[in-house]
Design an enzyme around this catalytic site. Structure first.
Site, PDB file in Angstrom:
ATOM      1  N   GLY A 182       0.842  -1.199   0.000  1.00 34.94           N
ATOM      2  CA  GLY A 182       0.000   0.000   0.000  1.00 34.94           C
ATOM      3  C   GLY A 182       0.870   1.238   0.000  1.00 34.94           C
ATOM      4  N   VAL A 228       4.264   1.092   1.832  1.00 35.06           N
ATOM      5  CA  VAL A 228       4.346  -0.009   2.775  1.00 35.06           C
ATOM      6  C   VAL A 228       4.614  -1.266   1.951  1.00 35.06           C
ATOM      7  CG1 VAL A 228       3.113  -1.347   4.510  1.00 35.06           C
ATOM      8  CG2 VAL A 228       2.779   1.130   4.391  1.00 35.06           C
ATOM      9  N   LYS A 253       7.179   0.099   6.655  1.00 39.91           N
ATOM     10  CA  LYS A 253       6.596   1.383   6.237  1.00 39.91           C
ATOM     11  C   LYS A 253       7.761   2.329   5.947  1.00 39.91           C
ATOM     12  CE  LYS A 253       3.241   4.831   7.812  1.00 39.91           C
ATOM     13  NZ  LYS A 253       2.084   5.106   8.630  1.00 39.91           N
ATOM     14  N   ASP A 263      -7.428   9.942  12.930  1.00 36.54           N
ATOM     15  CA  ASP A 263      -7.577   9.660  11.497  1.00 36.54           C
ATOM     16  C   ASP A 263      -8.309   8.334  11.303  1.00 36.54           C
ATOM     17  OD1 ASP A 263      -7.303  10.336   8.838  1.00 36.54           O
ATOM     18  OD2 ASP A 263      -5.271   9.553   8.634  1.00 36.54           O
TER      19      ASP A 263
HETATM   20  P1  ATP Z   1      -1.710   8.138   4.941  1.00 34.83           P
HETATM   21  O1  ATP Z   1      -1.030   9.032   4.021  1.00 34.83           O
HETATM   22  O2  ATP Z   1      -3.016   7.615   4.390  1.00 34.83           O
HETATM   23  O3  ATP Z   1      -1.865   8.650   6.312  1.00 34.83           O
HETATM   24  P2  ATP Z   1       0.590   6.542   5.654  1.00 34.83           P
HETATM   25  O4  ATP Z   1       1.744   7.027   4.824  1.00 34.83           O
HETATM   26  O5  ATP Z   1       0.633   6.930   7.079  1.00 34.83           O
HETATM   27  O6  ATP Z   1      -0.811   6.843   5.015  1.00 34.83           O
HETATM   28  P3  ATP Z   1      -0.434   3.918   6.170  1.00 34.83           P
HETATM   29  O7  ATP Z   1      -1.844   4.418   6.141  1.00 34.83           O
HETATM   30  O8  ATP Z   1       0.096   3.476   7.475  1.00 34.83           O
HETATM   31  O9  ATP Z   1       0.569   4.977   5.522  1.00 34.83           O
HETATM   32  O10 ATP Z   1      -0.291   2.756   5.100  1.00 34.83           O
HETATM   33  C1  ATP Z   1      -0.634   2.930   3.748  1.00 34.83           C
HETATM   34  C2  ATP Z   1      -1.311   1.667   3.235  1.00 34.83           C
HETATM   35  O11 ATP Z   1      -0.412   0.548   3.354  1.00 34.83           O
HETATM   36  C3  ATP Z   1      -2.535   1.257   4.030  1.00 34.83           C
HETATM   37  O12 ATP Z   1      -3.688   1.879   3.555  1.00 34.83           O
HETATM   38  C4  ATP Z   1      -2.566  -0.244   3.851  1.00 34.83           C
HETATM   39  O13 ATP Z   1      -3.176  -0.591   2.631  1.00 34.83           O
HETATM   40  C5  ATP Z   1      -1.099  -0.622   3.762  1.00 34.83           C
HETATM   41  N1  ATP Z   1      -0.574  -1.041   5.078  1.00 34.83           N
HETATM   42  C6  ATP Z   1      -0.235  -0.230   6.092  1.00 34.83           C
HETATM   43  N2  ATP Z   1       0.214  -0.906   7.148  1.00 34.83           N
HETATM   44  C7  ATP Z   1       0.165  -2.216   6.794  1.00 34.83           C
HETATM   45  C8  ATP Z   1       0.512  -3.440   7.470  1.00 34.83           C
HETATM   46  N3  ATP Z   1       1.001  -3.424   8.695  1.00 34.83           N
HETATM   47  N4  ATP Z   1       0.325  -4.597   6.808  1.00 34.83           N
HETATM   48  C9  ATP Z   1      -0.177  -4.602   5.538  1.00 34.83           C
HETATM   49  N5  ATP Z   1      -0.510  -3.489   4.859  1.00 34.83           N
HETATM   50  C10 ATP Z   1      -0.344  -2.303   5.470  1.00 34.83           C
END
Ligand code: ATP
Length: 361
Positions: A20, A27, A42, A139
């Site tokens: 994702g 990620v 991440k 969020d």
């Molecule tokens: P945002 O910009 O939406 O706040 P972010 O950069 O903080 O996102 P996350 O929301 O933590 O990132 O993760 C992005 C995507 O990755 C999630 O929507 C999910 O699809 C996938 N993802 C996140 N954590 C995991 C995990 N632990 N295992 C599997 N997939 C994950």
């Protein structure tokens, strides 16, 4: 300043497929070389300097990591390790294999309120736990509610993405105008002090959508959505809520209150008769009432379409930029960066709400 491991993450973990993406990076599945265990990594691009608008500030990552390290609960994604290089921080977290709750629900033929409550109850347990530690997520939305596995009889909920979360100090006043328009509470839009109750509003919105496939405050534009929230313009229209119990509506109404101190807390939600029926009649009602599956599927398809549209257009913009500036850049590198580009190109006031750049105090 928190110390993250300075070793090269790739010496210890083999980097696998993309799972994702978010605003500041991707990620990916990662395999621990020593044990073969699978985790999720991440990858967050760090902001190069104070004047740069690309990437995430190191202190925001520190905040997210500290919060994740404080939280150990079966319904909250666990963190294992953190690595840092000059340009990037990598959080090694629990691998969540079951995808988003909403996608899982949308694949079903039908779902009773009782079945929907099984999931909601787990979300509430996770939120109750974080609130007991004076941590608010800020969020909560369908994209951040996942399932650890889906091919099991009772899938386990995992709340993810603590990038906007905050740990309240004793007596602290905290304001922030970030979040996602559909799910944010009036106090966020009005730049008023926030509290754990701000999360409870979002749970009200998520429950409303889960039962009806309608988003309570959705307008034609983000600006209209925000106005609807501040004006508290929402209703349970007979057409979309004909299969919904009165107890469910009562539950939602007790969350979608303008005054934060009038909203149910997570503790109170878990004792609401819709979640914890006191009589046989209440229990039976939950089995008879069902979610509006046809409309929910439509809502989810539209949501997914919007997510991929945002992603593709951000990547296209980034690729165009890179081709102009650095024709030799590797594709993989482009993909890792495209979300940071999206961050920087959105300038409309409403979209500020979706960004992590927004002010907080
Ligand atoms: P945002 O910009 O939406 O706040 P972010 O950069 O903080 O996102 P996350 O929301 O933590 O990132 O993760 C992005 C995507 O990755 C999630 O929507 C999910 O699809 C996938 N993802 C996140 N954590 C995991 C995990 N632990 N295992 C599997 N997939 C994950």
């Amino acid at each position: 300043m928190a110390l993250f491991k300075l070793e090269n993450v790739e010496d210890l973990y083999e980097i696998g497929e993309v799972l994702g993406s978010g605003h500041f990076g991707q990620v990916r599945e990662v395999r621990e070389r020593a044990t073969g265990t699978l985790w999720a990594g991440k990858f967050l691009k760090l902001r190069k300097n104070a004047s740069s608008r690309l990437g995430i500030e190191r202190k925001s990552v520190e905040k997210e990591v500290e919060i994740l390290q404080t939280l150990q609960h079966g319904n909250i994604m666990a963190i294992r390790d953190v690595f840092e290089s000059r340009a990037e921080v990598v959080l090694i977290v629990e691998l969540i294999r079951g995808g988003e709750l909403f996608d899982f629900v949308a694949e079903k033929e039908n779902l009773t309120e009782r079945e929907a409550i099984e999931f909601l109850e787990q979300i509430l347990h996770g939120v109750q736990y974080m609130h007991s530690k004076r941590i608010a997520h800020f969020d909560l939305k369908p994209e951040n509610i996942m399932l650890s596995e889906k091919a099991v009889p009772h899938p386990n909920i995992k709340v993810i993405d603590f990038g906007l979360a905050h740990h309240f100090e004793q007596g602290e006043e905290y304001k922030s105008i970030s979040g996602t328009p559909q799910y944010i509470a009036p106090e966020v839009i009005n730049y008023e002090p926030l509290s754990e109750a701000t999360d409870m509003w979002s749970i009200g919105v998520i429950t409303y959508i889960l039962l009806s496939g309608m988003s309570p405050f959705q307008g034609d534009t983000d600006g209209e959505t925000l106005k609807n929230i501040v004006d508290m313009t929402y209703e349970f229209d007979d057409y979309h809520f004909k299969q919904t119990s009165d107890m469910a509506k009562d539950f939602i109404q007790k969350l979608l209150r303008k005054e934060q101190n009038e909203r149910m807390t997570a503790d109170e939600c878990l004792l609401h008769p819709w979640i914890k029926p006191l009589t046989r009649k209440q229990a039976a009602t939950r089995n008879r009432s069902s979610i509006n599956m046809k409309n929910f599927k439509r809502f989810n398809a539209k949501r997914k379409w919007k997510m991929s549209y945002n992603m593709v257009s951000a990547c296209n913009r980034f690729c165009r930029l890179q081709l102009l500036c650095k024709p030799s850049i590797k594709v993989d590198e482009e993909l890792r960066q495209c979300e940071s580009d999206q961050e920087d190109t959105e300038t409309k006031p409403e979209t500020l709400l979706r960004r992590r750049l927004s002010s907080s105090s």
